[in-house]
Design a protein around this motif. Structure first.
Motif, short mmCIF file in Angstrom:
data_model
loop_
_atom_site.label_atom_id
_atom_site.label_comp_id
_atom_site.label_asym_id
_atom_site.label_seq_id
_atom_site.Cartn_x
_atom_site.Cartn_y
_atom_site.Cartn_z
N ILE A 37 -0.60 -1.44 -5.82
CA ILE A 37 0.01 -0.13 -6.34
C ILE A 37 -0.85 0.96 -5.33
CG2 ILE A 37 0.08 1.68 -8.25
CD1 ILE A 37 1.06 -1.25 -8.85
N ALA A 38 0.21 1.60 -4.56
CA ALA A 38 -0.42 2.31 -3.24
C ALA A 38 -0.12 3.85 -3.97
CB ALA A 38 0.65 2.10 -2.10
N LEU A 39 -1.16 4.43 -3.81
CA LEU A 39 -1.46 5.89 -4.24
C LEU A 39 -1.36 7.03 -3.16
CD1 LEU A 39 -3.36 5.00 -7.56
CD2 LEU A 39 -1.01 5.24 -7.41
N ASP A 40 -0.76 8.01 -3.29
CA ASP A 40 -0.94 8.88 -2.15
C ASP A 40 -0.22 10.30 -2.50
OD1 ASP A 40 -0.96 10.19 0.78
OD2 ASP A 40 -1.81 8.07 1.10
N VAL A 41 -0.36 11.15 -1.78
CA VAL A 41 0.34 12.59 -1.81
C VAL A 41 1.71 12.56 -0.98
CG1 VAL A 41 -1.39 13.70 -2.98
CG2 VAL A 41 -1.44 13.94 -0.51
N ASP A 42 1.42 11.68 0.19
CA ASP A 42 2.53 11.54 1.34
C ASP A 42 3.88 10.73 0.96
OD1 ASP A 42 4.09 11.34 3.40
OD2 ASP A 42 2.44 11.22 5.01
N ASP A 43 4.69 11.50 0.23
CA ASP A 43 5.99 10.68 -0.49
C ASP A 43 6.76 9.90 0.64
OD1 ASP A 43 5.00 11.31 -2.87
OD2 ASP A 43 6.15 13.22 -3.16
N ARG A 44 6.90 10.60 1.78
CA ARG A 44 7.77 9.88 2.70
C ARG A 44 7.17 8.71 3.23
NH1 ARG A 44 7.99 9.61 8.23
NH2 ARG A 44 10.06 9.45 8.97
N GLU A 45 6.09 8.70 3.76
CA GLU A 45 5.14 7.51 4.32
C GLU A 45 4.91 6.61 3.07
OE1 GLU A 45 4.65 6.52 7.31
OE2 GLU A 45 5.86 8.65 7.84
N GLY A 46 4.90 6.85 1.89
CA GLY A 46 4.51 6.14 0.71
C GLY A 46 5.79 5.30 0.23
N GLU A 47 6.98 6.18 0.35
CA GLU A 47 8.16 5.19 0.10
C GLU A 47 8.62 4.37 1.19
OE1 GLU A 47 10.85 8.36 -0.83
OE2 GLU A 47 9.70 8.88 -2.70
N LEU A 48 8.23 4.79 2.45
CA LEU A 48 8.38 3.81 3.51
C LEU A 48 7.71 2.42 3.39
CD1 LEU A 48 8.73 6.33 6.70
CD2 LEU A 48 10.62 4.65 5.58
N LEU A 49 6.40 2.79 2.84
CA LEU A 49 5.37 1.50 2.57
C LEU A 49 6.04 0.67 1.57
CD1 LEU A 49 2.75 -0.10 2.99
CD2 LEU A 49 1.74 1.61 1.42
N GLN A 50 6.54 1.34 0.36
CA GLN A 50 7.02 0.52 -0.69
C GLN A 50 8.26 -0.25 -0.12
OE1 GLN A 50 7.57 1.77 -5.16
NE2 GLN A 50 9.68 2.62 -3.97
N ASN A 51 9.18 0.11 0.58
CA ASN A 51 10.34 -0.39 0.92
C ASN A 51 9.93 -1.68 2.12
OD1 ASN A 51 11.95 1.16 -0.37
ND2 ASN A 51 12.18 2.50 1.30
N ALA A 52 8.56 -1.58 2.59
CA ALA A 52 8.17 -2.73 3.51
C ALA A 52 7.71 -3.73 2.91
CB ALA A 52 6.99 -2.01 4.31
N HIS A 53 7.56 -3.98 1.48
CA HIS A 53 7.09 -5.15 0.82
C HIS A 53 7.69 -5.27 -0.48
CE1 HIS A 53 5.12 -8.93 -0.11
NE2 HIS A 53 4.93 -9.19 1.00
N ALA A 54 8.18 -6.12 -1.04
CA ALA A 54 8.76 -6.31 -2.58
C ALA A 54 7.37 -6.01 -3.47
CB ALA A 54 9.46 -7.56 -2.83
N HIS A 55 6.00 -6.49 -3.07
CA HIS A 55 4.95 -6.44 -3.91
C HIS A 55 4.23 -5.21 -3.96
CE1 HIS A 55 4.64 -11.02 -3.98
NE2 HIS A 55 5.75 -10.87 -4.74
N ILE A 56 5.00 -4.23 -3.19
CA ILE A 56 4.36 -2.88 -3.24
C ILE A 56 4.97 -1.83 -3.84
CG2 ILE A 56 3.57 -0.93 -1.49
CD1 ILE A 56 3.05 -2.96 0.49
N GLU A 57 4.27 -1.31 -4.84
CA GLU A 57 4.75 0.05 -5.42
C GLU A 57 3.87 1.17 -5.16
OE1 GLU A 57 4.29 1.45 -10.37
OE2 GLU A 57 4.60 -0.82 -9.96
N TYR A 58 4.93 2.05 -4.64
CA TYR A 58 4.35 3.53 -4.44
C TYR A 58 4.33 4.44 -5.50
CZ TYR A 58 3.61 8.15 -2.73
OH TYR A 58 3.33 9.47 -2.39
#
Length: 247
Positions: A37-58
């Motif tokens: 579970i990736a937590l942040d205020v940078d939504d653009r980069e957070g969503e890119l991170l979520q899309n980088a791996h199926a086991h990551i939720e932003y």
């Protein structure tokens, strides 16, 4: 000796995960089988991170907002059932001389860097105590002891975190919950580049050396793992160790 880590079935929560060290750790944990579970205020980069791996939720989270922290952590526990590891990486580092620091800037640094750690720790701790298992990691800095011009607010929060973690860890050791610190050294991240433009950046390059975010992943995976039978400890990377490509 090669170190391998298996995080299959673990739930790892990382604040400040959208960039830098948090991003590298999120990918490394997901690649080893964890639900991240990736937590942040940078939504653009957070969503890119979520899309980088199926086991990551932003999830968007400002850690200085205690109500928001409690809401997000309650939802994580409801949906995933547990938190095995909590990495408290969210921080800001605005640079200003003390006499030029506005009150709102001072308070914001304390709210994110120090209070944000406390709020997230409080939100995750009851479940870890109930399960008698959990690893929590906060970030200190060499500036906590050495200081640096223009970094008084940041340095103060990192020094305070060291005292906080060493005390809080002793409160929960009997519950088999580990709480440790890492001082990652000088690492090339967006925050580092923003805080160390010009002469400061050149100073670190010529003295301690500047590493990359992936350099910190191994130590963090160790502290998250059950191989780290330690608590109330500070793991410090004081110098940039050259990679194979640099040697």
């Amino acid at each position: 000796m090669k170190a391998t880590f298996d995080a299959t079935g673990n739930v790892i929560v990382i604040t400040g995960a959208a960039n830098g060290i948090g991003r590298s750790l999120a990918l490394a944990c997901a690649q080893r089988g964890a639900q991240v579970i990736a937590l942040d205020v940078d939504d653009r980069e957070g969503e890119l991170l979520q899309n980088a791996h199926a086991h990551i939720e932003y999830r968007h989270l400002d850690v200085s907002d205690r109500v928001g922290v409690n809401h997000v952590f309650e939802d994580i526990l409801q949906r995933h059932g547990q938190i095995d590891g909590l990495v408290l990486g969210a921080a800001i580092q605005p640079r200003a001389q003390v006499q030029e620091t506005e009150p709102q800037t001072w308070r914001k640094v304390l709210d994110v860097n120090l209070n944000g750690v406390v709020w997230c720790y409080q939100a995750a701790l009851p479940g870890m105590i109930a399960r008698r298992s959990g690893s929590v990691i906060a970030f200190s800095s060499g500036l906590a002891s050495s200081g640096w011009p223009g970094a008084s607010a940041y340095s103060a929060t990192k020094a305070a975190l060291t005292a906080f973690v060493k005390s809080a860890a002793k409160e929960v050791a009997s519950h088999r919950v580990r709480f440790n610190l890492i001082a990652p050294g000088v690492i090339d991240t967006p925050q580092y580049r923003g805080a160390n433009a010009g002469n400061d950046g050149e100073h670190w390059q010529q003295t301690l050396g500047v590493g990359v975010a992936d350099d910190v992943v191994g130590p963090l995976l160790f502290l998250l793992s059950d191989a780290a039978s330690m608590t109330a400890s500070l793991l410090s990377r004081d110098f940039a160790y050259p990679s194979r490509d640099d040697a």
